[in-house]
Design a protein around this motif. Structure first.
Motif, PDB file in Angstrom:
ATOM      1  N   GLU A   8      48.880  -9.440 -64.858  1.00 27.13           N
ATOM      2  CA  GLU A   8      49.217  -8.057 -64.525  1.00 27.13           C
ATOM      3  C   GLU A   8      48.579  -7.088 -65.518  1.00 27.13           C
ATOM      4  N   ARG A  12      45.678  -4.065 -64.761  1.00 28.10           N
ATOM      5  CA  ARG A  12      45.696  -2.671 -65.218  1.00 28.10           C
ATOM      6  C   ARG A  12      44.416  -2.338 -65.988  1.00 28.10           C
ATOM      7  N   ARG A  13      43.923  -3.295 -66.760  1.00 27.99           N
ATOM      8  CA  ARG A  13      42.731  -3.049 -67.585  1.00 27.99           C
ATOM      9  C   ARG A  13      41.496  -2.809 -66.716  1.00 27.99           C
ATOM     10  N   ALA A  15      41.357  -2.020 -63.466  1.00 27.53           N
ATOM     11  CA  ALA A  15      41.511  -1.072 -62.352  1.00 27.53           C
ATOM     12  C   ALA A  15      40.555   0.102 -62.550  1.00 27.53           C
TER      13      ALA A  15
END
Length: 322
Positions: A8, A12-13, A15
């Motif tokens: 997860e 986020r990194r 995206a």
């Protein structure tokens, strides 16, 4: 072991740097295989394969000193393309080491992206050269033996789990295996979200590093002879072996001819232009259905599409498939 929180965080990194590729039902493959099939279309990813995810995550994790030193990677095709393209996008100097047997299109794309390309006579010598360049000061971006890379490849499985409709969750997911980074991450994500799912690895004959490692209880060197250079790691790593040993049902091995036939099936039935590293999933899926029965719901991670018509027609013709 890579956990769902690592995956997860990787999502986020990366995206905004990579594509959230479609997860879609395939009526054509459903008709071909006789059970419901959902396809995760990583061949639509930036650089044409899932490899953009791991390369991006690793590049974004570098210190200023590591960025300044430049990065180096070894690749049979897709990892090199991904690193070259994503490094250029993030303004990092990249060196890519590839065997001369790598697809001509892959070599061309690496050069077009502006990376420094080093060619060797085979994968064994490519791995040896990249380690020497690392020792000389370049930062290694390993194609699979890196928790950062594995977690980012696991975002493929995370997206599949999030995007499949309720009630249509797959019972069995098939993932191609080279060095094992993709299947390690995908299995970690899927088993966290769907504890009962069975994850199956797929290799081609002559590129059986993970199957050999599972038999031996750990990584071993294997001779590489498959035409599927993007799966042709001379060995897996302890990290990927341990994930597969713990999380994967079995690694199936199919002949090169059947992998190429699978590409033709994907083009004909699913309308997907895939490389043999993804084509091998189709014959393996038939094996899975035979084993688990008609109640299966399959997920196929269509990992990449970096092949040319000339290559595909040449393989198909040589195997008498045209």
């Amino acid at each position: 072991m890579i956990g769902i929180s690592d995956i997860e965080a990787a999502a986020r990194r990366i995206a905004g740097h990579v594509v959230r590729t479609p997860t879609v039902p395939s009526p054509g493959l459903t008709a071909l295989l006789g059970v419901p099939v959902t396809a995760k279309l990583e061949l639509l990813q930036r650089t044409g394969s899932f490899k953009a995810r791991g390369a991006t995550a690793k590049l974004l994790s570098l210190s200023e000193a590591e960025r300044a030193a430049g990065v180096v990677a070894v690749s049979g095709g897709n990892h090199g393309i991904a690193l070259a393209v994503m490094a250029a996008a993030l303004d990092v100097k990249a060196t890519v080491v590839m065997p001369r047997t790598a697809p001509a299109r892959s070599i061309e794309l690496v050069e077009q992206a502006g990376a420094s390309l080093r060619l060797t006579d085979g994968m064994d010598s490519a791995f040896a050269l990249v380690l020497r360049l690392r020792d000389e000061g370049l930062t290694l971006v390993h194609p699979f033996d890196d928790p950062v890379v594995i977690a980012a490849q696991g975002t493929v499985g995370l997206e599949l789990a999030e995007d499949v409709p309720d009630g249509e969750e797959p019972t069995d997911v098939l993932v191609s295996v080279g060095g094992g980074g993709l299947i390690a991450g995908v299995a970690a994500a899927l088993r966290a979200r769907f504890p009962d799912v069975r994850v199956w690895g797929v290799e081609t004959e002559g590129a059986e590093a993970m199957a050999a490692a599972l038999r031996a209880g750990g990584p071993v060197q294997v001779p590489v002879s498959s035409l599927v250079t993007t799966l042709s790691a001379p060995s897996v790593s302890r990290l990927t072996h341990d994930h597969v040993s713990a999380l994967v049902e079995e690694v199936l091995v199919v002949p090169d001819r059947e992998a190429v036939r699978g590409c033709l099936d994907l083009a004909d039935r699913a309308k997907l232009w895939a490389e043999p590293a993804a084509g091998c999933l189709v014959p393996a899926a038939r094996q899975v259905v035979e084993r688990v029965g008609g109640g299966a719901r399959l997920g196929l991670v269509v990992c990449g599409g970096n092949t040319t018509p000339a290559e595909m027609y040449g393989w198909a013709d040589s195997f008498g498939l045209l």
